[in-house]
Scaffold this active site. Structure first.
Site, PDB file in Angstrom:
ATOM      1  CB  ILE A 674      30.661  47.757  40.011  1.00 37.10           C
ATOM      2  CG1 ILE A 674      31.364  48.964  39.676  1.00 37.10           C
ATOM      3  CG2 ILE A 674      29.150  48.152  40.228  1.00 37.10           C
ATOM      4  CD1 ILE A 674      30.918  49.595  38.165  1.00 37.10           C
ATOM      5  N   GLY A 675      33.773  46.914  41.550  1.00 34.67           N
ATOM      6  CA  GLY A 675      34.962  46.389  41.148  1.00 34.67           C
ATOM      7  C   GLY A 675      35.998  46.816  42.301  1.00 34.67           C
ATOM      8  N   GLY A 677      40.226  46.112  44.111  1.00 39.79           N
ATOM      9  CA  GLY A 677      41.437  45.613  43.815  1.00 39.79           C
ATOM     10  C   GLY A 677      42.501  45.816  44.916  1.00 39.79           C
ATOM     11  N   GLY A 678      43.521  45.390  44.953  1.00 44.01           N
ATOM     12  CA  GLY A 678      44.566  45.567  46.067  1.00 44.01           C
ATOM     13  C   GLY A 678      44.925  46.712  46.472  1.00 44.01           C
ATOM     14  N   GLY A 680      42.559  49.774  45.533  1.00 42.29           N
ATOM     15  CA  GLY A 680      41.483  50.948  45.030  1.00 42.29           C
ATOM     16  C   GLY A 680      40.250  50.124  44.704  1.00 42.29           C
ATOM     17  CB  VAL A 682      35.696  50.127  39.793  1.00 43.19           C
ATOM     18  CG1 VAL A 682      34.976  50.720  38.641  1.00 43.19           C
ATOM     19  CG2 VAL A 682      37.262  49.922  39.261  1.00 43.19           C
ATOM     20  CE  LYS A 696      40.561  53.173  36.315  1.00 41.34           C
ATOM     21  NZ  LYS A 696      41.594  52.870  35.035  1.00 41.34           N
ATOM     22  CG  ASP A 809      46.462  46.730  27.151  1.00 34.91           C
ATOM     23  OD1 ASP A 809      46.698  45.422  26.716  1.00 34.91           O
ATOM     24  OD2 ASP A 809      46.158  46.659  28.363  1.00 34.91           O
TER      25      ASP A 809
END
Length: 978
Positions: A674-675, A677-678, A680, A682, A696, A809
């Site tokens: 569902i997600g 990135g460069g 790894g 998700v 994750k 954050d």
């Protein structure tokens, strides 16, 4: 004899009666103080531990009794007290003359019972978190000291009650959200006042001439209001004034004649108004220590007498129209600390002696027309923290010692005519974070050991004459985020070591004579956003590793590169960035670029495809056979799990688990992704027991080309990978147990990757529900519950956890929502844990956080503490109330939601109701507007004025909607575009 006995008996009876009365009085006051104690909490100071029933009230800490052993004073200021005050009990202490409870965390309302404290001469409730209006004070006629400054009160202030308080000598009511009102004329009759503080009190209109009636005033502060018109002549009659502050108003005109008569003035601040004319009238103010005139329309020259002021410490004149030169003796006689005369029309030389006493911290002279060089005297000014002389006509060499000043964090010499080299002294600049030297005539090689200036975050040396190779030691600057060396004469190769600067997001090396290839390591930079290597002599291929970056700008034009452009970079937005490289080609149709395929190459390409298919098929067959044999062996050994535990996976669980790592690892497949990135992915992982997890999958930072990336997913918000962030998240979440903090079930690690296993949040993030096409319609009751829940989660992190956690954050995308819209604080990749000895987290030179949510002090100090989290949470509250993003074009240039809300509140009389999201029902808008006032408290510019999270929770609980509406959930905007 009988009569004598009878007389003695009468005396004894009288004495006994008096003692009984005294005992009962003491007993009553003991009960009252114990009631006060019961309403307060003092977890930090423990001062109330001395208030014991078996002791005399006069021995209680903070209590002073009169000669009749009755309570005369309660002095508990700055004791970290929280709770609400029982004013009915307090004002039943019939001898009470002094009540000092300032600088605590007290909340609730200041009740009408305060009017019963008629013997009070001293009342300090300032710097607290009360709410509601101030009650009528007209009965407190003995008061000489009254402070309600920054107490949290709001609404209409009872100005008329001040006419009875004629004994007042000290009056401080500022920094409260009062309703707008004209200048309170009642104050003009308080002729005993020596201190008047009405800054940020929502006063509008003109300052009356009758201000001269307050002839004993030593301190007058009327800043940050809605005052207009001229400074009245009456102020010039206040001969005892030591401090006058009128900043942040709309005052106009010149300083009045006679202003020079205020010779006792030490501090004068009229900044951010519309005042004009010259300032020659100030030349007689020989006792000035601080003069703040910035952001006005003043003109003319600076009086030469300023150079003779013996007590001068601060001079701030920026953004005016001053001309001429600065007095050369300015700052020579005192511990001069600060000068900012930027954005004027000054000429001449920089005064040489402003650091004569060794105290100068800020030398800010940018955007004028100063000439000459930087005086040698500043080479030894070790107290300096900021040097900004950019945009002048300065020339010559920079004094060697200036490069190595130990406390300078910002050195900006850009846009002048400086020449010479950057010397090796730079290695001594241990605090330097920003070095701006662009647009000068600097030359020579960069010192190899400039990497010893280890705090460097930004380096801008473009448009000079630097030469030689770029030092490979720059790779040791772990905090470096921006490197601009364009338009110089650098030669040699781009250092491979730059790939070690994991914070680098902006690189510009264009317009040099760099050769060799583009380092493959640049593709490992997790935050790289802009890369400009154009107009060099670079050769070789475009590294495939650049495909995994998050570039928004890529310019490799006008080099000698060759070969195919990686498919991920073969997009129109980057097309101009490849021009001027005849040897480059693209497998896609991109304007201006030739195709990599050519006639006659089709058969070769087909052969390669066939060979690839055969090899892939053989690999799959071998892998399937190996898996079959492994499973058979597992069954033979009596193992019942669908997938045996692999020794390479190490599981650490932080909760009781109903699943195994095998079940998690097995579910990491494409259909559950569902997600991405460069480095790894998700996954949404459904378990056989019916539970759903969010996993994750993070590649470790040392695993080849797979380095840190920013991951975005509905149930995790935006996370970060790489060892520091992974370790921070595990450390912060592994032992936290709170209903409003996302639950980390376990971590599963192997040699090359990490798995973080969380509870799954089906409603995504608060950002999704407020600002994207996934949003649902939320009335105020839902938003309020989210605000309170998130506040309680942060309160636990700051106060309830044994080692306080600073998130760093906080933002709406890091507040996740479960199936019932209950919030969880998530993404602890930037979190810091306060050390066990209570020390605060050290300052960092890396910006942690997200634009729009970062507290203003961070831009200057990089200081991280719980007040930074509170500012960010205030921004989230504003999002909840207004429905706006933290930054929107409608706010205006360089403005964010905080400035927009504050400006709008200042201009309107509707207490913020007009700013409430239009989708919130009319009957709830008043409740939402109350939360907006809390958000404003959280986003105060001065960190110490922001409430703690514990107090924020209390304030939110006090504005709970009277009637919570039912949750309304409906998909919104099916056709909208993200």
């Amino acid at each position: 004899m009988a009569s004598m006995f009878s007389g003695h008996r009468s005396i004894v009876i009288v004495l006994f009666s008096v003692l009984c009365m005294a005992f009962h009085a003491c007993s009553d006051e003991l009960d009252m103080l114990l009631q006060i104690k019961a309403s307060l909490k003092d977890s930090d100071s423990r001062v109330l531990d001395t208030w014991r029933a078996e002791d005399s009230v006069c021995s209680f800490s903070g209590i002073m009794c009169n000669d009749k052993q009755k309570v005369q004073e309660i002095n508990l200021s700055q004791e970290n007290l929280a709770g609400t005050l029982p004013f009915d009990v307090i004002c039943s202490l019939d001898s009470l003359e002094k009540l000092s409870l300032g600088s605590n965390f007290l909340s609730g309302k200041i009740s009408d019972h305060l009017a019963n404290c008629t013997k009070l001469t001293y009342l300090d409730l300032g710097n607290n978190s009360f709410s509601g209006e101030v009650p009528d004070l007209s009965s407190l006629t003995r008061l000489s000291f009254l402070s309600l400054n920054c107490s949290g009160v709001s609404g209409s202030f009872p100005w008329s009650s001040l006419r009875n308080l004629t004994a007042l000598t000290f009056l401080s009511l500022g920094d409260n959200l009062f309703e707008k009102s004209p200048f309170p004329l009642e104050i003009l009759n308080l002729d005993k006042l020596y201190w008047l503080y009405l800054t940020n009190s929502s006063i509008e209109g003109q300052i009356p001439e009758e201000i001269e009636n307050l002839s004993l005033l030593e301190n007058l502060e009327l800043s940050d209001n809605f005052l207009f018109g001229k400074i009245p002549e009456g102020i010039t009659k206040l001969a005892k004034l030591s401090q006058l502050e009128l900043y942040d108003n709309n005052l106009s005109g010149n300083f009045p004649e006679g202003f020079g008569n205020l010779t006792t003035l030490r501090k004068l601040d009229v900044s951010n108004n519309s005042l004009e004319g010259d300032i020659s009238v100030l030349k007689s103010l020989v006792n000035l220590e601080s003069l703040q005139l910035f952001e006005n329309k003043f003109s003319g020259e600076i009086p030469g007498e300023f150079g003779e002021f013996e007590f001068f410490q601060e001079l701030s004149l920026y953004t005016n129209q001053f001309t001429g030169s600065l007095p050369q003796k300015i700052g020579s006689w005192s511990d001069f600390i600060y000068i900012d005369v930027s954005e004027n029309l000054f000429t001449g030389l920089i005064p040489p002696d402003m650091c004569k006493k060794g105290s100068l911290t800020d030398l800010l002279l940018l955007q004028n027309n100063f000439t000459g060089g930087i005086p040698e005297t500043y080479a030894n000014c070790s107290s300096l923290t900021r040097v900004r002389v950019s945009k002048n006509s300065l020339s010559g060499s920079v004094p060697d010692g200036l490069w190595g000043l130990p406390n300078v964090n910002l050195m900006d010499l850009s846009m002048n005519q400086f020449e010479g080299s950057v010397t090796s002294n730079l290695r001594e600049a241990k605090s330097l974070s920003q070095l701006f030297l662009s647009n000068n005539k600097f030359s020579g090689m960069l010192p190899v050991m400039m990497s010893d200036a280890s705090s460097l975050v930004e380096i801008e040396l473009g448009w000079n004459n630097f030469s030689g190779e770029i030092p490979s030691t720059l790779g040791e600057l772990k905090n470096l985020s921006s490197l601009h060396l364009e338009a110089n004469s650098f030669t040699g190769a781009i250092p491979e070591s730059l790939g070690s600067c994991l914070s680098l997001n902006d690189i510009s090396l264009s317009g040099n004579s760099l050769s060799s290839g583009i380092p493959y390591s640049l593709g490992s930079l997790p935050s790289l956003n802009s890369l400009n290597l154009s107009h060099n002599k670079l050769s070789g291929k475009v590294p495939l590793s650049l495909s995994s970056t998050r570039l928004s700008l890529l310019d490799l034009s006008n080099n000698q590169l060759s070969g195919p452009i990686p498919d991920a970079l073969s997009v129109e937005v980057f097309s101009d960035g490849f021009l001027g490289n005849p040897g480059l080609c693209s497998n896609k149709r991109i304007s201006g670029l030739k195709s990599c395929s050519s006639p006659g190459s089709t058969e070769s390409a087909q052969l390669k495809i066939i060979v690839s298919i055969v090899i892939a098929g053989a690999f799959v067959a071998i892998l399937s056979l190996a898996t079959f044999l492994y499973v058979m062996k597992s069954k033979k050994n009596g193992q019942n799990c669908p997938m045996t535990r692999r020794d390479s996976w190490d599981m650490k669980h932080y909760h009781v688990l109903s699943f195994s790592e095998e079940e998690v690892v097995k579910a990491l497949k494409q259909e559950n992704l569902i997600g991405t990135g460069g480095s790894g992915n998700v996954y949404k992982v459904p378990l056989s027991c019916g539970k759903t997890l969010a996993v994750k999958h993070v590649w470790k930072s040392n695993s080849g080309g797979h380095k840190g990336f920013q991951m975005s997913s509905p149930m995790l918000g935006k996370g970060k990978s790489g060892s520091p962030e992974y370790d921070a998240e595990v450390e912060a979440l592994s032992s936290i147990r709170h209903v409003n903090v996302v639950k980390l079930y376990c971590s599963i690690t192997s040699e090359d990757s990490n798995l973080l296993v969380y509870e799954y949040m089906p409603n995504g993030s608060l950002w999704d529900q407020l600002h994207t096409c996934q949003k649902i319609s939320m009335d105020w009751s839902v938003r309020y519950d989210i605000a309170v829940g998130a506040a309680r989660g942060l309160e636990y992190l700051h106060h309830g956890y044994d080692r306080p956690v600073i998130h760093r954050d906080v933002k709406s995308s890091n507040i996740l929502l479960d199936e019932n819209m209950k919030p969880r604080i998530a993404d602890f990749g930037l979190a810091k844990i306060v050390q066990p000895n209570g020390a605060k987290v050290a300052a960092t030179q890396m910006i942690a956080g997200t634009y729009g949510y970062i507290a203003p002090e961070y831009a200057y100090t990089y200081k991280v503490d719980e007040k930074s989290d509170i500012y960010s949470f205030g921004v989230v509250l504003m999002e909840l109330v207004t429905g706006k993003r933290p930054t929107e074009p409608e706010f205006g240039e360089n403005k964010d939601i905080v400035q927009w809300v504050c400006d709008s509140m200042m201009r309107s009389d509707d207490s913020g109701i007009g700013l409430v999201d239009s989708t919130i029902s009319e009957e709830s808008k008043e409740d939402a507007a109350r939360v907006l006032t809390i958000a404003i408290r959280c986003t105060m510019k001065v960190p110490n004025l922001r409430p703690s999270m514990r107090v924020v929770v209390q304030m939110l609980e006090e504005v709970e909607p009277f009637k919570l509406s039912e949750i309304v959930v409906s998909k919104d905007g099916e056709n909208c575009k993200q």
